[in-house]
Write a protein that holds these residues in place. Structure first.
Motif, short mmCIF file in Angstrom:
data_model
loop_
_atom_site.label_atom_id
_atom_site.label_comp_id
_atom_site.label_asym_id
_atom_site.label_seq_id
_atom_site.Cartn_x
_atom_site.Cartn_y
_atom_site.Cartn_z
N ALA A 84 43.79 47.50 81.48
CA ALA A 84 43.49 46.67 82.66
C ALA A 84 43.43 45.20 82.27
CB ALA A 84 42.17 47.11 83.29
N LEU A 85 42.76 44.89 81.16
CA LEU A 85 42.68 43.51 80.68
C LEU A 85 44.06 43.01 80.29
CD1 LEU A 85 41.06 41.02 79.83
CD2 LEU A 85 40.70 42.13 77.61
N GLN A 86 44.81 43.83 79.60
CA GLN A 86 46.17 43.46 79.18
C GLN A 86 47.05 43.21 80.40
OE1 GLN A 86 48.13 46.41 76.84
NE2 GLN A 86 49.96 45.20 76.56
N ASN A 87 47.00 44.09 81.38
CA ASN A 87 47.83 43.93 82.57
C ASN A 87 47.43 42.71 83.40
OD1 ASN A 87 49.39 46.15 81.97
ND2 ASN A 87 48.18 47.55 83.23
N LEU A 88 46.12 42.47 83.54
CA LEU A 88 45.66 41.31 84.30
C LEU A 88 46.10 40.02 83.63
CD1 LEU A 88 44.01 40.06 86.61
CD2 LEU A 88 42.02 40.17 85.09
N ALA A 89 45.90 39.92 82.33
CA ALA A 89 46.32 38.72 81.60
C ALA A 89 47.83 38.56 81.68
CB ALA A 89 45.86 38.79 80.15
N GLY A 134 52.75 35.81 84.34
CA GLY A 134 54.02 35.95 85.04
C GLY A 134 54.77 37.24 84.76
N TRP A 135 54.27 38.04 83.83
CA TRP A 135 54.92 39.30 83.49
C TRP A 135 53.87 40.24 82.96
CZ3 TRP A 135 59.77 40.27 84.90
CH2 TRP A 135 60.40 41.42 84.41
N ALA A 136 53.85 41.47 83.40
CA ALA A 136 52.75 42.38 83.07
C ALA A 136 52.74 42.84 81.62
CB ALA A 136 52.79 43.60 83.99
N ARG A 137 53.85 42.72 80.91
CA ARG A 137 53.89 43.17 79.52
C ARG A 137 54.03 42.00 78.57
NH1 ARG A 137 57.87 48.20 78.78
NH2 ARG A 137 58.24 48.52 80.96
N TYR A 172 48.19 29.07 78.85
CA TYR A 172 49.02 30.10 78.25
C TYR A 172 48.31 30.75 77.06
CZ TYR A 172 52.81 32.40 75.82
OH TYR A 172 53.57 33.32 75.19
N LEU A 173 47.76 29.95 76.18
CA LEU A 173 47.11 30.47 74.99
C LEU A 173 45.90 31.33 75.35
CD1 LEU A 173 47.27 30.53 71.95
CD2 LEU A 173 45.93 28.45 71.88
N ALA A 174 45.11 30.91 76.33
CA ALA A 174 43.94 31.68 76.73
C ALA A 174 44.33 33.07 77.23
CB ALA A 174 43.16 30.93 77.81
N PHE A 175 45.34 33.14 78.08
CA PHE A 175 45.72 34.44 78.62
C PHE A 175 46.51 35.28 77.62
CE2 PHE A 175 44.58 32.31 82.58
CZ PHE A 175 43.68 33.26 83.05
N ARG A 176 47.23 34.65 76.69
CA ARG A 176 47.89 35.44 75.63
C ARG A 176 46.86 36.06 74.70
NH1 ARG A 176 51.10 38.40 74.23
NH2 ARG A 176 52.08 37.58 72.38
N VAL A 177 45.78 35.32 74.39
CA VAL A 177 44.72 35.87 73.55
C VAL A 177 44.04 37.04 74.28
CG1 VAL A 177 42.45 35.36 72.55
CG2 VAL A 177 44.35 33.80 72.19
N LEU A 178 43.77 36.89 75.57
CA LEU A 178 43.20 38.00 76.33
C LEU A 178 44.15 39.19 76.36
CD1 LEU A 178 41.51 36.29 79.40
CD2 LEU A 178 40.41 37.52 77.54
N GLU A 179 45.42 38.93 76.49
CA GLU A 179 46.42 40.00 76.50
C GLU A 179 46.44 40.73 75.17
OE1 GLU A 179 50.76 40.21 78.46
OE2 GLU A 179 50.56 38.75 76.84
N LEU A 180 46.39 39.98 74.07
CA LEU A 180 46.34 40.62 72.74
C LEU A 180 45.05 41.39 72.55
CD1 LEU A 180 47.90 37.92 70.40
CD2 LEU A 180 48.83 40.16 70.95
N ALA A 181 43.93 40.84 73.03
CA ALA A 181 42.66 41.56 72.93
C ALA A 181 42.72 42.86 73.71
CB ALA A 181 41.52 40.68 73.44
#
Length: 102
Positions: A66-71, A76-79, A49-58
């Motif tokens: 694209a990075l935000q949407n993929l993470a 489990g949710w695109a936003r 969870y933490l790895a993909f939340r950090v990628l989402e914030l980045a």
């Protein structure tokens, strides 16, 4: 960055609480493979969870949708979650703002 901490804690606390409750049900301190498996599961879920939340914030900060949407999809949710700021709350009560019902 506060939203990352809040969302991580909202995920980690229930996982840890569930693990601690399962230990309390056993009412013993025997460390067997089931207990170790539970602890490793919680640790891996939190790391994922933490790895993909950090990628989402980045992705948000770099305007890389694209990075935000993929993470987001891998979480489990695109936003990312949106938490209201402290200023968005109700106005403070004043001394005469409470009315009683007769």
């Amino acid at each position: 960055m506060p939203a990352l901490f809040i969302s991580t804690m909202r995920t980690a606390v229930p996982l840890v609480a569930g693990w601690l409750l399962s230990l309390a049900v056993q009412a013993g301190l025997d460390i067997d493979s089931t207990t170790v498996t539970g602890a490793v599961t919680v640790a891996l879920a939190l790391a994922y969870y933490l790895a993909f939340r950090v990628l989402e914030l980045a992705g948000t900060r770099l305007r890389g949708t694209a990075l935000q949407n993929l993470a987001g999809v891998l979480l489990g949710w695109a936003r990312p979650p949106a938490y209201p700021s402290v200023n968005d709350g109700l106005p403070p009560l004043t001394g005469n703002s409470y009315t009683s019902v007769s």
